[in-house]
Enzyme design. Structure first.
Site, PDB file in Angstrom:
ATOM      1  N   HIS A 189     -56.084  -2.425  51.952  1.00 44.05           N
ATOM      2  CA  HIS A 189     -56.764  -3.489  52.689  1.00 44.05           C
ATOM      3  C   HIS A 189     -55.875  -4.713  52.858  1.00 44.05           C
ATOM      4  O   HIS A 189     -55.867  -5.360  53.909  1.00 44.05           O
ATOM      5  CB  HIS A 189     -58.053  -3.886  51.956  1.00 44.05           C
ATOM      6  CG  HIS A 189     -59.160  -2.897  52.122  1.00 44.05           C
ATOM      7  ND1 HIS A 189     -60.236  -2.837  51.275  1.00 44.05           N
ATOM      8  CD2 HIS A 189     -59.377  -1.931  53.047  1.00 44.05           C
ATOM      9  CE1 HIS A 189     -61.056  -1.875  51.658  1.00 44.05           C
ATOM     10  NE2 HIS A 189     -60.553  -1.316  52.733  1.00 44.05           N
ATOM     11  N   ASP A 440     -54.393   8.328  57.251  1.00 46.48           N
ATOM     12  CA  ASP A 440     -54.938   9.517  56.602  1.00 46.48           C
ATOM     13  C   ASP A 440     -53.969  10.694  56.670  1.00 46.48           C
ATOM     14  O   ASP A 440     -53.880  11.485  55.723  1.00 46.48           O
ATOM     15  CB  ASP A 440     -56.275   9.910  57.235  1.00 46.48           C
ATOM     16  CG  ASP A 440     -57.444   9.145  56.618  1.00 46.48           C
ATOM     17  OD1 ASP A 440     -57.368   8.836  55.414  1.00 46.48           O
ATOM     18  OD2 ASP A 440     -58.406   8.853  57.330  1.00 46.48           O
ATOM     19  N   CYS A 487     -52.478   5.634  66.366  1.00 51.80           N
ATOM     20  CA  CYS A 487     -53.363   4.489  66.178  1.00 51.80           C
ATOM     21  C   CYS A 487     -53.433   4.052  64.726  1.00 51.80           C
ATOM     22  O   CYS A 487     -54.224   3.178  64.372  1.00 51.80           O
ATOM     23  CB  CYS A 487     -54.767   4.792  66.697  1.00 51.80           C
ATOM     24  SG  CYS A 487     -55.629   6.094  65.792  1.00 51.80           S
TER      25      CYS A 487
END
Length: 557
Positions: A189, A440, A487
């Site tokens: 984050h 991911d 992305c």
């Protein structure tokens, strides 16, 4: 000699300033004074807990309302964590067993931190957020201010063991020159929000939090090196040179194009209407990732089709000028649970029912969302593409494409699961485009938790294995004559962006703040240079070597 600390580079740039060390814990003296809180019984103690949880959640929600994009998304998720029913039930169990409230809270949080950590993957990232929630709850209980980042009285380098979303969400980039954390990886984050702020950032810098407050630091966000007590004059000159270069970059106005004229679409990542409107003012060709989770995360019930359509239309409207928007369907599960759809008792949520897989048991969830997206597209006139997350098989891609095309929209899938990259040729026979989610894809390829500092070298998108999967996917796109974009956070790295173009990627989507640096970097190299950089990175054996090889290939005469 100047002492240096090595971390993982996240956001390029050089900054020099005094260390501002974040306070991440409640004063032990305040906790000791609080004692058992003087409650009559466990029921009264639980009521105090509920009051503190509501206050902490309200604080997160208030900050989310002032933010947008990824920042708002993670703050909303933290608000939900503060009032989580499972956490409350565990606190109650501890109180009933005789624990005083601060101890009951600590034991409950320890239980879930151990659980999240053992799950690994995205779920382990919640451990940092949960510790932050614990500190804020404890502060409310004992009557202390919430811990966090102190307000600097001069421009400073923020240093901390780790930073939770609430710590980074409201940072002023005119006062915080750079971020340095001991923990976290390139997709944490802290890293995501640092990119949104556009300030230099280094994570995984072991020992950094031990630097005394006020110590002069030079942070190099391109190499990950933090110099402690550097020569002030020399450090200032380096920072000024970097500032001048960044100022020149800030004037870049598009379009995305290499030095020899090859077009590369530069797109924005958005999460809501506010971030969409802000990004539309930047020199972007559209939106490459519209995260739709935000309208679900803080809901106990699924929003109606009309409610969803209104939210989506607000995000699509700024791009009704001919630029396209790629909408990602609900990416929930794992670290982004929603109360009405996700499975609370999964043993390993990161590898469980998340993303498109939610629709397997509840097809209506997906179809109602597609109906709402269609209504929003028709209402605004914006060119709308739709993609699904966590697609693993060709059959999944085929079924999703059928549902999307039946509504008159272009269909694509995300390449996050390695099987999707390995089957890229077959996937492209079913869909109109692919979008690579490098966060991911890296995590699943390397089997490494992206929040594990000790494994930050594995969760680095410069890993050659990950780059080979990107190359394989892009090659399949070229052969099929269909676009393949990136992305994930990798697209925001100017050096890596050139490598991705060299691998054959046709578009890059990123936080709006990263568009100008990436565009300027691409405009300074030819396609041939990009291909040489890509070949050099692919031949490397580790991320550090890949970066160095790509930089050397770029700078070669």
């Amino acid at each position: 000699m100047v002492t240096s600390i090595q971390g993982t580079p996240v956001v390029a740039g050089i900054a020099v300033g005094p260390a501002l060390v974040a306070v991440t814990a409640v004063s032990p003296e305040a906790v000791e004074r609080y004692g058992d809180g003087g409650f009559a019984d466990a029921h009264a103690a639980l009521a105090a807990y509920d009051e503190a949880a509501a206050a902490v959640a309200a604080g997160f929600t208030r900050k989310a309302g002032l933010a947008s994009g990824a920042t708002a998304e993670v703050l909303t998720a933290s608000a939900a964590l503060a009032t989580d029913r499972g956490l409350r039930a565990t606190v109650q169990k501890q109180l009933d067993g005789g624990d005083i409230l601060p101890v009951a809270l600590a034991h409950a949080v320890d239980h879930f931190v151990d659980l999240f950590t053992s799950m690994g993957g995205l779920m382990a990232e919640r451990a940092t957020d949960l510790r932050d929630v614990q500190s804020r709850l404890l502060a409310h209980l004992v009557g202390e201010p919430e811990p966090g980042v102190p307000v600097p009285d001069r421009p400073s380098v923020l240093v901390a063991p780790d930073l939770a979303p609430a710590d980074t969400a409201t940072l002023d980039p005119t006062l915080i020159l750079a971020l340095v954390t001991e923990r976290g990886g390139p997709t944490s984050h802290t890293a995501i929000i640092a990119r949104q702020l556009g300030i230099p950032c280094v994570v995984g810098a072991a020992g950094a939090a031990g630097v005394a407050a006020g110590t002069l630091l030079l942070v190099d966000g391109a190499t990950g090196v933090i110099e402690v007590d550097p020569d002030p004059v020399a450090a200032g000159e380096r920072a000024e040179t970097d500032r001048s270069a960044r100022a020149a970059v800030a004037t870049w106005a598009g379009p995305g194009r290499t030095a020899d004229g090859t077009d590369v679409k530069l797109l924005a990542n958005i999460a809501d209407g506010a971030s969409a409107a802000a990004a539309a003012k930047e020199p972007v060709d559209g939106v490459g990732l519209f995260r739709t989770e935000l309208c679900f995360l803080n809901r106990d019930r699924e929003p109606s089709v009309d409610e969803q359509a209104d939210i989506y239309a607000e995000a699509l409207a700024p791009y009704a000028d001919g630029r396209h928007v790629v909408v990602r369907t609900l990416d929930a599960g794992s670290d982004k649970p929603i109360s009405f759809a996700t499975h609370p008792d999964e043993e390993n949520p990161a590898l469980g029912v998340r993303g498109l897989r939610l629709s397997f048991a509840d097809p209506g969830l997906l179809h109602r969302q597609l109906d709402a997206i269609t209504i929003a597209a028709e209402r605004t006139g914006a060119e709308t593409w739709v993609m699904a997350p966590m697609v693993a098989t060709t059959a999944e891609a085929r079924d999703f494409a059928t549902a999307v095309r039946g509504r008159g929209l272009r269909a694509g899938v995300m390449v996050e699961v390695p099987s999707a990259a390995l089957l890229a040729e077959q996937m492209l026979a079913e869909v109109d485009f692919l979008s690579i989610g490098t966060n991911d894809l890296t995590q699943y390829t390397m089997a490494a938790d992206r929040m594990a500092t000790d494994l930050a070298h594995l969760t680095d998108p410069w890993q050659p294995a990950v780059l080979h999967l990107v190359a394989m996917t892009a090659r399949a796109g070229a052969e099929a004559g269909k676009p393949v974009g990136v992305c994930g956070e990798a697209a925001a790295d100017p050096l890596l962006a050139a490598v991705l173009v060299g691998l054959g990627v046709t578009s890059l989507s990123m936080a709006a703040a990263a568009v100008r640096p990436v565009g300027a970097a691409l405009g300074a190299v030819t396609v041939t240079q990009c291909e040489e950089m890509a070949a050099a990175a692919l031949a490397a054996t580790d991320p550090v070597g890949a970066r160095a090889a790509a930089r050397a290939a770029r700078d070669r005469d």
